[in-house]
Scaffold this motif. Structure first.
Motif, PDB file in Angstrom:
ATOM      1  N   GLU A   1      26.665   2.195 -22.763  1.00 10.64           N
ATOM      2  CA  GLU A   1      27.527   2.972 -23.647  1.00 10.64           C
ATOM      3  C   GLU A   1      29.004   2.656 -23.390  1.00 10.64           C
ATOM      4  N   PRO A   2      29.817   2.631 -24.437  1.00  9.73           N
ATOM      5  CA  PRO A   2      31.245   2.284 -24.278  1.00  9.73           C
ATOM      6  C   PRO A   2      31.986   3.157 -23.283  1.00  9.73           C
ATOM      7  N   HIS A   3      31.670   4.444 -23.232  1.00 11.06           N
ATOM      8  CA  HIS A   3      32.442   5.309 -22.325  1.00 11.06           C
ATOM      9  C   HIS A   3      32.162   4.959 -20.861  1.00 11.06           C
ATOM     10  N   LEU A   4      30.945   4.480 -20.548  1.00 18.65           N
ATOM     11  CA  LEU A   4      30.653   4.048 -19.185  1.00 18.65           C
ATOM     12  C   LEU A   4      31.247   2.673 -18.908  1.00 18.65           C
ATOM     13  N   LYS A   5      31.204   1.809 -19.895  1.00 17.79           N
ATOM     14  CA  LYS A   5      31.831   0.493 -19.756  1.00 17.79           C
ATOM     15  C   LYS A   5      33.313   0.654 -19.427  1.00 17.79           C
ATOM     16  N   ASN A   6      33.975   1.554 -20.126  1.00 15.62           N
ATOM     17  CA  ASN A   6      35.399   1.794 -19.875  1.00 15.62           C
ATOM     18  C   ASN A   6      35.617   2.442 -18.505  1.00 15.62           C
ATOM     19  N   ALA A   7      34.757   3.398 -18.148  1.00 17.54           N
ATOM     20  CA  ALA A   7      34.915   4.096 -16.877  1.00 17.54           C
ATOM     21  C   ALA A   7      34.737   3.155 -15.687  1.00 17.54           C
ATOM     22  N   LEU A   8      33.867   2.162 -15.843  1.00 15.00           N
ATOM     23  CA  LEU A   8      33.612   1.210 -14.764  1.00 15.00           C
ATOM     24  C   LEU A   8      34.562   0.015 -14.808  1.00 15.00           C
ATOM     25  N   GLY A   9      35.443  -0.017 -15.800  1.00 11.07           N
ATOM     26  CA  GLY A   9      36.425  -1.096 -15.907  1.00 11.07           C
ATOM     27  C   GLY A   9      35.812  -2.427 -16.292  1.00 11.07           C
ATOM     28  N   ILE A  10      34.739  -2.406 -17.071  1.00 10.53           N
ATOM     29  CA  ILE A  10      34.049  -3.638 -17.461  1.00 10.53           C
ATOM     30  C   ILE A  10      34.710  -4.219 -18.705  1.00 10.53           C
ATOM     31  N   THR A  11      35.040  -5.504 -18.658  1.00 11.08           N
ATOM     32  CA  THR A  11      35.658  -6.169 -19.809  1.00 11.08           C
ATOM     33  C   THR A  11      34.870  -7.379 -20.288  1.00 11.08           C
ATOM     34  N   ASP A  12      33.851  -7.778 -19.557  1.00 13.61           N
ATOM     35  CA  ASP A  12      33.090  -8.977 -19.915  1.00 13.61           C
ATOM     36  C   ASP A  12      32.410  -8.792 -21.274  1.00 13.61           C
ATOM     37  N   THR A  13      32.441  -9.838 -22.088  1.00  9.84           N
ATOM     38  CA  THR A  13      31.927  -9.744 -23.455  1.00  9.84           C
ATOM     39  C   THR A  13      30.409  -9.736 -23.526  1.00  9.84           C
ATOM     40  N   HIS A  14      29.725 -10.038 -22.432  1.00 13.93           N
ATOM     41  CA  HIS A  14      28.267  -9.935 -22.440  1.00 13.93           C
ATOM     42  C   HIS A  14      27.812  -8.474 -22.450  1.00 13.93           C
ATOM     43  N   VAL A  15      28.698  -7.578 -22.054  1.00 17.49           N
ATOM     44  CA  VAL A  15      28.384  -6.146 -22.030  1.00 17.49           C
ATOM     45  C   VAL A  15      28.776  -5.560 -23.366  1.00 17.49           C
ATOM     46  N   ARG A  16      27.798  -5.036 -24.095  1.00 12.05           N
ATOM     47  CA  ARG A  16      28.020  -4.650 -25.481  1.00 12.05           C
ATOM     48  C   ARG A  16      27.461  -3.263 -25.779  1.00 12.05           C
ATOM     49  N   PHE A  17      27.851  -2.761 -26.929  1.00 16.07           N
ATOM     50  CA  PHE A  17      27.284  -1.526 -27.468  1.00 16.07           C
ATOM     51  C   PHE A  17      26.081  -1.890 -28.330  1.00 16.07           C
TER      52      PHE A  17
END
Length: 269
Positions: free
Chosen positions: A236-252
């Motif tokens: 989920e985007p809110h967890l991606k943001n909270a963990l500071g993930i920016t890699d494009t392989h990580v998606r919604f």
């Protein structure tokens, strides 16, 4: 006609739940009609047929490009399947590449954080690309696997091999006010994005273990990509943001698919 409809419904449900359960039921039904046995014996016969079909599937699946993740883990194993129910329902099959990725990830996490257990959840059925693994929309070709989150207790102590939910799903990490909510305001009638609000108070209030979560994603987006051809990670985007993930392989994953703030979904090419 009613009896035929009932049998057909049972076959359909067992097939959707386990892929091979419908065949086991038909075999047990045929034998029971020859022997004219009573219900308790019929049930035992079905369970025997199902157990035999499950064992046979584990032997035959490699010929179809899939291998089982074992639910029989020991103290030295760093990759475990969350519950025997996944193996009992034949939901623990992946391609050899996904199995190797999962084992390498678990080994890395144990190396970085000694003793850490990595927990696998739903995978795929043993046969046939395109056969749905409900309620998932994409677990149909052996190339997908879900992992549980790493958790800590209220005092910040890591909870090794523990999940908030008994099956690893549906205990959601709720977004905070102001977090990114890509599905806000939508009311899709055809969706598996269920909130299960009534269940949430039943789960323990564990928190994410951020160090291990970040290390897991970092390995997947580097070694996982280069060595195992990892294609996508859903979170989920809110967890991606909270963990500071920016890699494009990580998606919604989209608003019609299940929520991914209770588990991580990975898939390889």
């Amino acid at each position: 006609m009613l009896r035929f409809t009932l049998h057909a419904l049972i076959v359909l449900i067992l097939t959707l739940l386990t892929q091979i359960g419908g065949i086991a039921y038909l075999l047990a039904l045929a034998v029971s009609r020859i022997w004219r046995i009573r219900f308790p014996t019929k049930l035992a016969l079905f369970l025997l047929c199902y157990a035999g079909a499950t064992f046979a599937a584990s032997l035959a699946a490699p010929m179809f490009g899939r291998v089982p993740l074992s639910c029989l883990s020991g103290a030295a194993d760093h990759l475990v399947v969350r519950s025997p129910i996944y193996c009992a329902l034949n939901r623990n099959y992946v391609t050899p590449e996904v199995r190797d990725l999962a084992m390498a990830l678990a080994a890395h996490m144990d190396q970085e954080f000694p003793g850490t257990v990595t927990v696998a959840l739903d995978a795929n059925f043993p046969f046939m690309n395109g056969f749905p693994l409900l309620p998932h929309l994409s677990h149909a070709d052996g190339r997908k696997l879900d992992f549980a989150y790493y958790y800590k207790d209220a005092e910040g102590h890591f909870l090794n091999g523990v999940t908030r939910s008994p099956i690893g799903y549906f205990a959601f990490e709720e977004p905070a006010p102001g977090d990114e909510l890509p599905c806000a305001g939508r009311n899709d009638w055809l969706t598996t994005r269920w909130d299960f609000d009534a269940l949430q108070p039943l789960f323990p209030a564990y928190g994410l273990e951020e160090q291990r979560m970040s290390a897991m994603i970092a390995w997947l987006t580097t070694e996982g990509v280069t060595r195992f051809h990892l294609e996508k990670i859903f979170i989920e985007p809110h967890l991606k943001n909270a963990l500071g993930i920016t890699d494009t392989h990580v998606r919604f994953q989209g608003c019609r698919a299940a929520r991914h703030d209770d588990h991580i979904h990975i898939q390889v090419e």
